[in-house]
Design a protein around this motif. Structure first.
Motif, PDB file in Angstrom:
ATOM      1  N   PRO A   6       0.924  -1.478  -0.190  1.00 31.27           N
ATOM      2  CA  PRO A   6       0.305  -0.279  -0.174  1.00 31.27           C
ATOM      3  C   PRO A   6       0.724   0.879   0.475  1.00 31.27           C
ATOM      4  N   GLY A   7       0.257   2.407  -0.810  1.00 28.69           N
ATOM      5  CA  GLY A   7       0.908   3.876   0.073  1.00 28.69           C
ATOM      6  C   GLY A   7       0.719   4.316   1.545  1.00 28.69           C
ATOM      7  N   PHE A   8       0.378   5.224   1.715  1.00 22.65           N
ATOM      8  CA  PHE A   8      -0.029   6.000   2.713  1.00 22.65           C
ATOM      9  C   PHE A   8      -1.703   6.088   2.838  1.00 22.65           C
ATOM     10  N   VAL A   9      -1.376   5.276   3.800  1.00 19.24           N
ATOM     11  CA  VAL A   9      -3.321   5.012   4.606  1.00 19.24           C
ATOM     12  C   VAL A   9      -3.547   5.393   5.463  1.00 19.24           C
ATOM     13  N   LYS A  10      -4.569   6.712   5.715  1.00 16.10           N
ATOM     14  CA  LYS A  10      -4.947   8.038   6.917  1.00 16.10           C
ATOM     15  C   LYS A  10      -4.490   6.305   8.712  1.00 16.10           C
ATOM     16  N   LYS A  15       8.340  17.396  13.149  1.00 15.76           N
ATOM     17  CA  LYS A  15       9.639  18.296  13.675  1.00 15.76           C
ATOM     18  C   LYS A  15      10.716  17.666  13.382  1.00 15.76           C
ATOM     19  N   GLU A  16      11.112  16.872  12.298  1.00 13.43           N
ATOM     20  CA  GLU A  16      11.924  16.052  12.056  1.00 13.43           C
ATOM     21  C   GLU A  16      12.760  17.687  11.073  1.00 13.43           C
ATOM     22  N   LEU A  17      12.044  17.165  10.207  1.00 15.11           N
ATOM     23  CA  LEU A  17      12.120  17.677   8.464  1.00 15.11           C
ATOM     24  C   LEU A  17      12.236  19.677   9.437  1.00 15.11           C
ATOM     25  N   GLY A  18      11.833  19.915   9.691  1.00  9.73           N
ATOM     26  CA  GLY A  18      11.250  21.833   9.978  1.00  9.73           C
ATOM     27  C   GLY A  18      10.318  22.309   8.960  1.00  9.73           C
ATOM     28  N   ILE A  19       9.324  21.091   8.805  1.00 10.21           N
ATOM     29  CA  ILE A  19       8.698  21.950   7.753  1.00 10.21           C
ATOM     30  C   ILE A  19       6.888  21.598   8.532  1.00 10.21           C
ATOM     31  N   SER A  20       5.361  21.583   7.848  1.00  9.52           N
ATOM     32  CA  SER A  20       4.549  21.745   8.866  1.00  9.52           C
ATOM     33  C   SER A  20       3.583  20.705   8.040  1.00  9.52           C
ATOM     34  N   ASP A  49       1.872  16.982   1.643  1.00 11.73           N
ATOM     35  CA  ASP A  49       1.028  17.136   0.319  1.00 11.73           C
ATOM     36  C   ASP A  49       2.614  17.162  -0.607  1.00 11.73           C
ATOM     37  N   THR A  50       4.457  16.933   0.191  1.00 11.60           N
ATOM     38  CA  THR A  50       5.398  17.124  -0.686  1.00 11.60           C
ATOM     39  C   THR A  50       5.671  15.524   0.140  1.00 11.60           C
ATOM     40  N   ILE A  51       5.179  14.871   0.916  1.00 12.15           N
ATOM     41  CA  ILE A  51       6.292  13.952   1.407  1.00 12.15           C
ATOM     42  C   ILE A  51       5.279  12.661   0.549  1.00 12.15           C
ATOM     43  N   MET A  52       4.141  12.789   1.781  1.00  9.57           N
ATOM     44  CA  MET A  52       2.955  11.543   1.719  1.00  9.57           C
ATOM     45  C   MET A  52       2.109  10.870   0.369  1.00  9.57           C
ATOM     46  N   LEU A  53       1.984  12.482  -0.224  1.00 12.42           N
ATOM     47  CA  LEU A  53       1.485  12.229  -2.099  1.00 12.42           C
ATOM     48  C   LEU A  53       1.739  12.573  -2.844  1.00 12.42           C
ATOM     49  N   LYS A  54       2.932  12.891  -2.538  1.00 14.43           N
ATOM     50  CA  LYS A  54       3.765  14.131  -3.938  1.00 14.43           C
ATOM     51  C   LYS A  54       3.966  13.468  -5.106  1.00 14.43           C
ATOM     52  N   GLU A  75      -4.524  11.611  -3.251  1.00 17.19           N
ATOM     53  CA  GLU A  75      -5.221  11.347  -2.867  1.00 17.19           C
ATOM     54  C   GLU A  75      -4.419   9.928  -1.814  1.00 17.19           C
ATOM     55  N   PHE A  76      -5.211   9.764  -0.366  1.00 14.82           N
ATOM     56  CA  PHE A  76      -4.755   8.651   0.528  1.00 14.82           C
ATOM     57  C   PHE A  76      -5.576   7.420  -0.170  1.00 14.82           C
ATOM     58  N   THR A  77      -4.427   6.280  -0.153  1.00 13.88           N
ATOM     59  CA  THR A  77      -5.008   4.931   0.205  1.00 13.88           C
ATOM     60  C   THR A  77      -6.167   4.741   1.450  1.00 13.88           C
ATOM     61  N   THR A  78      -7.328   3.705   1.026  1.00 18.68           N
ATOM     62  CA  THR A  78      -8.173   3.791   1.421  1.00 18.68           C
ATOM     63  C   THR A  78      -7.831   2.422   2.018  1.00 18.68           C
ATOM     64  N   VAL A  79      -7.849   2.038   3.941  1.00 14.08           N
ATOM     65  CA  VAL A  79      -8.044   0.748   4.184  1.00 14.08           C
ATOM     66  C   VAL A  79      -8.645  -0.626   3.804  1.00 14.08           C
TER      67      VAL A  79
END
Length: 259
Positions: free
Chosen positions: A184-188, A201-206, A212-217, A223-227
């Motif tokens: 799977p991709g990112f599932v919420k 926190k680790e990357l110093g971004i919101s 937007d720029t890491i998980m779903l870029k 879109e998030f993958t769903t269960v």
């Protein structure tokens, strides 16, 4: 019903992806064992699926403990008389830069994802070989194919599941057992929601930038993958009509990773 009279053991299934798989499996006619560290939560999920206890049971299982895995698997077989499907789903996430990653946390991650997959696989195969059939499904990730910062042990473990699946496919073939991996991709789920502030926190971004720029870029539609998406893939692998589909990995990620 695609899984009528099948018996499935699903690890880490008191919540999240595992719970959705259990629900869909039961809907498709399977008897399901909800295996989880939290017995109370596992039993609650089982009652939610089937208050009678005839179709769903809850089992306490720490997948890193050999005795618990063997005992839990034996209970499933004793209760339902067979074991047709194993979904090795239990997992956690701990994010940190590799240079700062604590060795004990590295070992914990590998133990849950890889040792757990090995122990549950071994226990399931002993029954499946007797039956002459079975389907083992590993919960991989797009990180079985790709890499991301802050996730060294997770990426290493998820890559390892691909290799384990291929070995099981080869060794299990003469016994009618197949093995495959869902990626799977990112599932919420709570597992992913926990990562969002940690990575911010680790990357110093919101947190929104993490989404937007890491998980779903890299997805095709943001879109998030769903269960439900992942559960449908789990039904597909479990219900496939022959052993032609084995040793494979299926990416379910809104196009984040393509092959």
């Amino acid at each position: 019903m695609r899984l009528k009279n099948k018996v499935a053991l699903i690890t880490g299934s008191a919540s999240g992806i595992g719970k959705e798989i259990a629900i869909i499996y039961a809907r498709e006619g399977a008897k399901v064992a909800i295996a989880d560290l939290n017995l109370e939560a596992a039993e609650a999920t089982a009652r939610e699926i089937d208050p009678s206890g005839e179709v769903a049971i809850g089992i306490a299982m720490d997948v890193t403990e050999e005795a618990q895995v063997d005992a839990g698997t034996a209970k499933v077989i004793e209760t339902f008389g067979a074991l047709d499907i194993l979904v090795s789903n239990a997992g956690i996430q701990i994010v940190a830069p590799l240079v700062d990653y604590e060795f004990k946390k590295w070992k914990k991650m590998l133990a849950i994802h890889l040792d757990g997959a090995f122990l549950t696989t071994r226990a399931a195969l002993r029954q499946m070989y007797k039956q002459g059939s079975g389907s083992i499904i590993y919960m991989g990730s797009v990180h079985s194919k790709e890499a991301s910062k802050l996730k060294a042990p997770y990426v290493a473990a998820k890559h390892g599941l691909i290799g384990l699946s291929k070995v099981v496919a080869k060794e299990g073939a003469e016994h009618g057992v197949r093995a495959n991996v869902i990626c799977p991709g990112f599932v919420k789920t709570p597992l992913v929601e926990k990562q969002i502030p940690e990575q911010a926190k680790e990357l110093g971004i919101s947190e929104q930038e993490v989404i937007d720029t890491i998980m779903l870029k890299e997805t095709v539609d943001g879109e998030f993958t769903t269960v439900a998406d992942v559960a449908e893939a789990a039904v597909f692998f479990a219900s496939f009509g022959s052993n032609a589909l084995t040793g494979q990995s299926l990416i379910v990620s809104h196009g984040w990773s393509m092959e």
